[in-house]
Scaffold this motif. Structure first.
Motif: not given
Lengths: 211, 334
Positions: A10, A39, A42-43, A48-49, A72, A75-76, A81, A83, A87, A101, A155
């Motif tokens: 960063y 994090s 993990l992303q 996701l990153k 995507r 990921r699916l 995941f 959390f 969530h 899902v 996470d």
């Protein structure tokens, strides 16, 4: 699944050449102080990153060469995941959480069987607001498993739970690795939970160190 | 879509409130539409119901039937129409507009009348009765009411008669023999108007309808803003949850369709209820209030509401599209 030479910054470098291989059936715990890059790692593992440098291989394919839609779908279908706060979708019942899902990936996993294995058979028609924290987190584990993914990323899955319920969730995650042959990566602050893991790694100075 | 409907059903209180407010706005629009249609009917129903599309008037009449005075016969194949506002007297006075067509014309109502006989709008019978002989206040010509036929023009009742009676009346009035318009296709040395032109030229019609149209337009825009704001706020509240859904691989399209289905269900339900309540209102409002239920217009404004509301989902959908699922991990979506 193999992570190779991951570098990300960063304002300052936070991950400096992270390498990691996770074998099927292996449960790995990752610990590290706040701001150590857990994090971010993990992303990156969750697609996701995109890291500044390095590769993440799934079935010998560098996933960061894939387009967003392909990632995507990966990921699916290939990553589950869990959390910190479960969530769950507040207006869907336990069973519908899994069906959402499944419907998206058009798979036909046995939702009821999975919920039964996780001790939730009697709660399938309940909304999340009527579940205990531990039950909610177990539903999250079921949601992560329903598409039969290769990798489970958790996470801080026990952060909102008391010790007993946290322990139960960790055991379920380890069970997913050992009995369902999943690769499980758990990031946690709670070192009391790490004994269920096959390996524990500490993230320090941007690198993963075995402990 | 079922995702959106399940959310609506299980969060009935929240969506019920949104539905109620949407209903209030749509209902206001449909009630105003009912009033506008009532006044439009009251102003130009007789012209609207004539079975003809083309009117020929003098150029200086500016499309107003009562200002057009045509002498002679421009074209024998065309149909004459005479229109004149009169004040009728029999004890009390009653203003009405006299419309006259040839006895055998099929353009207007059936006029199987003898000379001096007229058919009147039912509202005319609030003052007089069938069989009464009423006198034109200016000329003294006497008309006999023999029947009823619906007809409103310039917010007053219409009195229908034949051209024979019209000619007899003109003789009694002592003025020049004229008609107001020639109807049908032809090329007389007159100015041609469509039926809509004639209706819009009725004094006050355009101002009235323009006002109502503006009110409805404002209501549509304000309603769309309110609905957009509601769903935008609902979306903002759900951002962490939506971020999680995106993170686990649920398509933005699935989430977007859920949002659009909620807007559609809300607006369509509000429109159906508002249309039904407006239909009920036609039975409740007093006769003195000009109110009319025109299904075409109700459908039009309801459809506009639906379209504008769906367009209003662009803002929350954009927010959803821009949502970075990476923030879902680490709990950074606030």
């Amino acid at each position: 699944m193999k992570l190779s030479g991951i570098y990300h910054a960063y304002e300052q470098p936070i991950l400096s050449g992270v390498d990691l291989s996770v074998a099927p059936g292996e449960c790995i715990g990752i610990i590290g102080p706040s701001g150590s890059g857990k994090s971010t790692l993990l992303q990156i593992l969750g697609l996701l990153k995109r890291p500044n440098a390095g590769s993440l291989f799934f079935d010998s394919v560098d996933v960061f060469t894939l387009d967003e839609e392909a990632r995507r779908k990966l990921r699916l279908n290939e990553i589950g995941f869990v959390f910190q706060d479960a969530h769950l979708v507040p207006y869907l019942t336990v069973r519908e959480q899994l069906e959402l899902v499944q419907g998206e990936s058009e798979t036909e996993g046995d939702a009821i069987g999975l919920l039964t294995d996780l001790g939730l058979r009697h709660r399938v028609t309940e909304l999340p607001e009527r579940l205990s924290g531990g039950e909610r987190q177990r539903v999250a584990v079921a949601r992560a498993l329903i598409n039969d993914p290769q990798l489970i990323l958790a996470d801080e899955p026990t952060a909102s739970l008391d010790f007993v319920n946290g322990r139960l969730v960790m055991e379920r995650l380890a069970d997913a690795a050992h009995n369902r042959n999943k690769r499980v990566l758990v990031i946690t602050h709670d070192e009391r939970m790490l004994d269920v893991c096959d390996r524990v790694l500490r993230l320090r100075d941007g690198q993963l160190i075995a402990i | 879509m079922t995702l959106g409907l399940k959310e609506m059903w299980r969060k009935r209180r929240q969506f019920g409130l949104i539905l109620f407010i949407t209903l209030a706005i749509v209902l206001l629009t449909t009630l105003i539409t009912g009033l506008a249609d009532g006044l439009a009917y009251d102003n130009g129903a007789t012209v609207r119901e004539l079975d003809v599309d083309t009117f020929h008037l003098t150029a200086d009449a500016d499309g107003q039937l009562t200002r057009s005075f045509i002498e002679g016969t421009p074209n024998a194949a065309m149909t004459p129409l005479a229109v004149k506002p009169l004040t009728f007297v029999k004890g009390s006075k009653q203003d009405a507009t006299l419309f006259a067509l040839p006895k055998d014309s099929t353009i207007g109502p059936a006029l199987n009348l003898s000379v001096g006989e007229v058919l009147v709008d039912p509202s005319f019978l609030e003052t007089y009765a069938i069989g009464d002989t009423v006198e034109d206040f200016a000329s003294g010509y006497r008309f006999t009411i023999t029947g009823v036929t619906d007809g409103r023009f310039s917010h007053g009742p219409v009195v229908w008669t034949t051209m024979e009676t019209w000619n007899a009346y003109q003789k009694a009035a002592g003025g020049p023999s004229y008609v107001s318009a020639w109807l049908g296709d032809g090329d007389p040395p007159l100015t041609k108007y469509s039926k809509q032109d004639i209706i819009e030229s009725v004094p006050g019609y355009s101002a009235e309808q323009g006002t109502f149209t503006m009110m409805r337009a404002f209501l549509l825009v304000i309603g769309a803003f309110i609905l957009t704001a509601f769903f935008y706020m609902v979306t903002l509240q759900k951002l962490p949850q939506l971020g999680i859904l995106k993170a686990i691989g649920i398509r933005s399209q699935t989430i977007g369709v859920a949002l659009i289905s909620q807007v559609l269900v809300t607006v369509v339900m509000a429109s159906l209820v508002a249309t039904f309540v407006t239909l009920l209102a036609t039975q409740i409002v007093p006769d003195t209030v000009r109110f009319k239920f025109e299904l075409t217009n109700m459908t039009l404004y309801s459809a506009l509401f639906v379209i504008i509301s769906v367009l209003g989902t662009v803002l929350p959908l954009q927010t959803l599209r821009r949502l970075d699922a990476a923030d879902a991990l680490g709990g950074r979506i606030k």
